[in-house]
Design a protein around this motif. Structure first.
Motif, PDB file in Angstrom:
ATOM      1  N   CYS A   1     -17.500  30.422 -57.873  1.00 24.11           N
ATOM      2  CA  CYS A   1     -17.575  30.281 -56.422  1.00 24.11           C
ATOM      3  C   CYS A   1     -18.893  30.915 -55.992  1.00 24.11           C
ATOM      4  CB  CYS A   1     -16.393  30.966 -55.737  1.00 24.11           C
ATOM      5  SG  CYS A   1     -16.270  32.732 -56.069  1.00 24.11           S
ATOM      6  N   SER A   2     -19.282  30.641 -54.782  1.00 20.01           N
ATOM      7  CA  SER A   2     -20.532  31.202 -54.268  1.00 20.01           C
ATOM      8  C   SER A   2     -20.288  31.876 -52.934  1.00 20.01           C
ATOM      9  CB  SER A   2     -21.586  30.109 -54.079  1.00 20.01           C
ATOM     10  OG  SER A   2     -21.957  29.590 -55.326  1.00 20.01           O
ATOM     11  N   PRO A   3     -20.765  33.114 -52.780  1.00 18.87           N
ATOM     12  CA  PRO A   3     -21.378  33.951 -53.803  1.00 18.87           C
ATOM     13  C   PRO A   3     -20.390  34.201 -54.947  1.00 18.87           C
ATOM     14  CG  PRO A   3     -20.980  35.190 -51.767  1.00 18.87           C
ATOM     15  CD  PRO A   3     -20.643  33.778 -51.485  1.00 18.87           C
TER      16      PRO A   3
ATOM     17  N   SER B   1      -9.058  33.642 -47.680  1.00 21.88           N
ATOM     18  CA  SER B   1      -8.954  33.124 -49.057  1.00 21.88           C
ATOM     19  C   SER B   1     -10.214  32.394 -49.525  1.00 21.88           C
ATOM     20  CB  SER B   1      -7.758  32.177 -49.173  1.00 21.88           C
ATOM     21  OG  SER B   1      -8.028  30.944 -48.536  1.00 21.88           O
ATOM     22  N   ASP B   2     -10.963  31.761 -48.601  1.00 28.00           N
ATOM     23  CA  ASP B   2     -12.008  30.806 -49.002  1.00 28.00           C
ATOM     24  C   ASP B   2     -11.424  29.786 -49.987  1.00 28.00           C
ATOM     25  OD1 ASP B   2     -14.323  29.392 -49.279  1.00 28.00           O
ATOM     26  OD2 ASP B   2     -15.476  30.995 -50.232  1.00 28.00           O
ATOM     27  N   HIS B   3     -10.227  29.310 -49.650  1.00 27.13           N
ATOM     28  CA  HIS B   3      -9.559  28.303 -50.487  1.00 27.13           C
ATOM     29  C   HIS B   3     -10.454  27.060 -50.566  1.00 27.13           C
ATOM     30  CE1 HIS B   3      -6.015  26.203 -52.117  1.00 27.13           C
ATOM     31  NE2 HIS B   3      -6.206  25.219 -51.255  1.00 27.13           N
TER      32      HIS B   3
ATOM     33  N   PHE C   1     -18.371  27.925 -35.680  1.00 25.22           N
ATOM     34  CA  PHE C   1     -18.915  27.001 -36.677  1.00 25.22           C
ATOM     35  C   PHE C   1     -19.681  27.796 -37.720  1.00 25.22           C
ATOM     36  CE2 PHE C   1     -21.990  27.535 -33.348  1.00 25.22           C
ATOM     37  CZ  PHE C   1     -23.185  27.721 -34.024  1.00 25.22           C
ATOM     38  N   LYS C   2     -19.756  27.191 -38.899  1.00 27.56           N
ATOM     39  CA  LYS C   2     -20.426  27.863 -40.019  1.00 27.56           C
ATOM     40  C   LYS C   2     -21.763  27.195 -40.304  1.00 27.56           C
ATOM     41  CE  LYS C   2     -19.789  28.921 -44.978  1.00 27.56           C
ATOM     42  NZ  LYS C   2     -18.964  28.715 -46.171  1.00 27.56           N
ATOM     43  N   VAL C   3     -22.738  28.009 -40.671  1.00 31.11           N
ATOM     44  CA  VAL C   3     -24.021  27.489 -41.149  1.00 31.11           C
ATOM     45  C   VAL C   3     -24.355  28.143 -42.490  1.00 31.11           C
ATOM     46  CG1 VAL C   3     -24.918  27.011 -38.841  1.00 31.11           C
ATOM     47  CG2 VAL C   3     -25.334  29.244 -39.877  1.00 31.11           C
TER      48      VAL C   3
ATOM     49  N   ALA D   1     -18.856  21.958 -58.993  1.00 32.04           N
ATOM     50  CA  ALA D   1     -18.472  22.338 -57.617  1.00 32.04           C
ATOM     51  C   ALA D   1     -18.124  23.820 -57.551  1.00 32.04           C
ATOM     52  CB  ALA D   1     -17.278  21.503 -57.165  1.00 32.04           C
ATOM     53  N   ASN D   2     -18.593  24.448 -56.474  1.00 31.04           N
ATOM     54  CA  ASN D   2     -18.303  25.865 -56.248  1.00 31.04           C
ATOM     55  C   ASN D   2     -17.018  26.032 -55.444  1.00 31.04           C
ATOM     56  OD1 ASN D   2     -20.604  26.789 -57.491  1.00 31.04           O
ATOM     57  ND2 ASN D   2     -21.820  26.698 -55.628  1.00 31.04           N
ATOM     58  N   GLY D   3     -16.241  27.006 -55.823  1.00 26.57           N
ATOM     59  CA  GLY D   3     -15.052  27.330 -55.044  1.00 26.57           C
ATOM     60  C   GLY D   3     -13.820  27.391 -55.909  1.00 26.57           C
TER      61      GLY D   3
ATOM     62  N   VAL E   1     -21.761  32.601 -41.029  1.00 20.59           N
ATOM     63  CA  VAL E   1     -22.882  32.316 -41.934  1.00 20.59           C
ATOM     64  C   VAL E   1     -22.524  32.582 -43.391  1.00 20.59           C
ATOM     65  CG1 VAL E   1     -23.960  34.615 -41.686  1.00 20.59           C
ATOM     66  CG2 VAL E   1     -25.370  32.632 -42.280  1.00 20.59           C
ATOM     67  N   HIS E   2     -22.936  31.636 -44.234  1.00 18.51           N
ATOM     68  CA  HIS E   2     -22.923  31.823 -45.688  1.00 18.51           C
ATOM     69  C   HIS E   2     -24.312  32.337 -46.042  1.00 18.51           C
ATOM     70  CE1 HIS E   2     -21.938  30.220 -49.935  1.00 18.51           C
ATOM     71  NE2 HIS E   2     -23.074  30.907 -50.026  1.00 18.51           N
ATOM     72  N   ALA E   3     -24.370  33.604 -46.419  1.00 13.40           N
ATOM     73  CA  ALA E   3     -25.662  34.284 -46.572  1.00 13.40           C
ATOM     74  C   ALA E   3     -26.019  34.478 -48.047  1.00 13.40           C
ATOM     75  CB  ALA E   3     -25.624  35.621 -45.839  1.00 13.40           C
TER      76      ALA E   3
HETATM   77  O1  URP Z   1     -17.927  28.672 -53.564  1.00 18.95           O
HETATM   78  C1  URP Z   1     -17.419  28.544 -52.516  1.00 18.95           C
HETATM   79  N1  URP Z   1     -17.060  29.594 -51.790  1.00 18.95           N
HETATM   80  N2  URP Z   1     -17.204  27.323 -52.079  1.00 18.95           N
HETATM   81  C2  URP Z   1     -16.710  26.986 -50.857  1.00 18.95           C
HETATM   82  C3  URP Z   1     -17.801  26.750 -49.896  1.00 18.95           C
HETATM   83  C4  URP Z   1     -18.287  27.998 -49.270  1.00 18.95           C
HETATM   84  O2  URP Z   1     -19.470  28.253 -49.327  1.00 18.95           O
HETATM   85  O3  URP Z   1     -17.509  28.736 -48.677  1.00 18.95           O
END
Ligand code: URP
Ligand code: ZN
Ligand code: ZN
Length: 489
Positions: free
Chosen positions: A291-293, A318-320, A154-156, A343-345, A186-188
């Motif tokens: 996108c983030s980061p 990919s972080d699609h 799981f991701k936090v 929106a990020n991504g 983790v998204h750091a």
């Molecule tokens: O910006 C991004 N990467 N959006 C998707 C959500 C994430 O934090 O992976």
């Protein structure tokens, strides 16, 4: 065994695994690889792979499919279009996120994503949960129930006000995961640094998309990765750092992995292919590259490639995160809003493998075997898909057959997703997957979709494989030190 006992034989190709490259045929029976030999006769169906590379199908370990963001924006791809796009990109399975919104039970989250995935996916799938609300029920009952069902990761988040768990929350979830052999991703990024930057930029009216890349400093990632790893070390829990975008962040991963910490990490093609200059487009066009980061610069790209070559990263994912460039996605909050309301991504599930093959293998930066490790084999091991990620008797017949010489200019048509742009548009890419099998069934055949909607199956995953990662013992939590406080998880 009769020669004709195979359902399918793939013949004449060059097999590439994470360790070996050799010419051989593959015999498939009942969805599994039954034989690999110099020459195999028979097969109800015979696939000629002469001149082709025959590799394990990609396992996409980071994708947002049929997922509402914390601000309630739905991704453009559902499990049908997302899985079709993944398959055209050489993947035979994927692990998108199943996101908990605050107040939601994880049992409900899993049920919701089962409804979204099972009738639709054309390839095998599992989920990583996203945990945003680690209440006692979540920690003590719901997470263990999800792990028992084979959802073992799981991701936090350390950023975004609606997702950030804080350090105490992180320690709680890391402890539960460790106890059950599960993996915390983790998204750091340091939330307060980002918010402070946002305030300073807004005060000067600097709110165009290009300032998004400025608002999330490299130091915000470096600090948060360092903190996440330190928290994981305190409780000696495994940690997977997703979408690493900085040289300093990668250096922490490398140092701490070498020190034995139970640590894994990925980077993504966008951090190798794009720079912050891509956000500097007229009007709101830069939003497509947010996108983030954020994406960084050419020097960072070179550094990340060196870390890929050196083995710092377990995978390239990919972080699609498909948000269309319209009012359903990037412009959900208006056509002219400040970047924090966008929106990020970005999309990329179909381009992960072709782009990495072209820039990595064709340009001589990595071997074809490293490519397979980074896109399939390592993910199978770390995310507990024991029957996937390699080509050998007993493995699922999850196979991608590539033409390594085909050169095409990337266009939206190649993506087969539900998006209205690709950030890779116009790049020249050599090496494309042409045929993809999942459990021996053709999903894509010579770049034609032949799978039926919903044929993909849920994969119950094993616990995380920590072979070769001895871990770290904080002295205060080490029973052997006999400090008289037995509180180690
Ligand atoms: O910006 C991004 N990467 N959006 C998707 C959500 C994430 O934090 O992976
Ligand atoms: Zn993230
Ligand atoms: Zn993501």
């Amino acid at each position: 065994m009769s020669d004709f006992a195979f359902d399918t034989v793939i013949h004449g190709g060059t097999i590439v695994t994470a360790t070996d490259t050799y010419k051989a045929d593959i015999g498939i029976r009942d969805g599994r690889i039954a034989a690999v030999a110099e020459s195999l006769a028979g097969g109800t169906k015979r696939i000629d792979a002469t001149g082709r590379l025959v590799m394990p199908g990609g396992i996409e370990g980071h994708a947002h499919i049929a997922q509402e963001s914390s601000t309630k924006i739905m991704t453009a791809d559902d499990y049908y279009t997302g899985s079709v796009s993944a398959a055209f990109g050489g993947n035979s399975s994927f692990i998108p996120f199943a996101a908990q919104h605050r107040g939601q039970s994880l049992d409900d989250v899993v049920a919701i994503y089962d409804e979204r995935a099972a009738p639709n996916s054309v390839i095998d799938y599992s989920y990583h949960l996203i945990v945003s609300d680690p209440s006692p029920e979540v920690l003590e009952e719901q997470l263990p129930r999800a792990f028992a069902r084979g959802i073992t990761s799981f991701k936090v988040f350390m950023t975004y006000d609606l997702l950030n768990l804080g350090d105490g929350g992180m320690l709680d979830v890391l402890t539960v995961a460790k106890t059950h052999g599960a993996l915390t991703m983790v998204h750091a990024e340091n939330n307060d640094m980002v918010k402070w930057m946002n305030k300073r930029l807004a005060a000067k009216g600097l709110t165009a998309p290009k300032y998004h890349a400025i608002s999330r400093p490299e130091l915000a990632e470096e600090e948060a990765i360092n903190r996440a790893v330190t928290l994981a070390k305190l409780v000696d829990a495994p940690l997977f750092v997703v979408h690493v975008s900085t040289e300093a962040g990668a250096a922490i991963i490398r140092r701490e992995t070498q020190a034995g910490v139970k640590l894994f990490a990925e980077t993504c093609p966008q951090y190798l292919a794009l720079t912050r200059e891509d956000l500097d487009r007229p009007g709101m066009e830069g939003a497509k590259f947010m996108c983030s980061p954020p994406v960084r610069d050419a020097q960072t790209q070179e550094a990340l490639w060196r870390h890929i070559q050196a083995g710092t990263f377990m995978s390239v994912s990919s972080d699609h995160a498909p948000y269309r460039y319209d009012e359903t996605g990037k412009l959900f909050n208006g056509a002219d809003v400040p970047y924090p309301k966008i929106a990020n991504g970005m999309p990329g599930i179909a381009m992960r493998l072709p782009w990495l093959f072209s820039e990595g293998v064709v340009k001589g930066r990595i071997s074809a075997n490293q490519f397979v490790a980074l896109t399939s084999t390592n993910a199978a091991k770390v995310f507990g898909m024991a029957r996937k990620g390699s080509i050998a008797p007993g493995f699922d017949a999850d196979i991608a057959i590539w033409d390594p010489n085909e050169t095409r200019v990337v266009s939206l048509d190649d993506q087969h997703d539900n998006m209205d742009y690709t950030p890779f548009e116009g790049l020249t890419v050599t090496g494309w997957p042409r045929t993809v099998l999942n459990r021996g069934e053709l999903v894509v055949e010579e770049r034609e979709l032949v799978a039926t909607r919903g044929r993909g199956r849920f994969v119950a995953r094993d616990t995380v494989d920590l072979t070769g990662r001895p871990g770290y013992r904080a002295p205060e939590l080490d029973p052997a030190r006999n400090f008289g406080a037995d509180i180690a998880p």
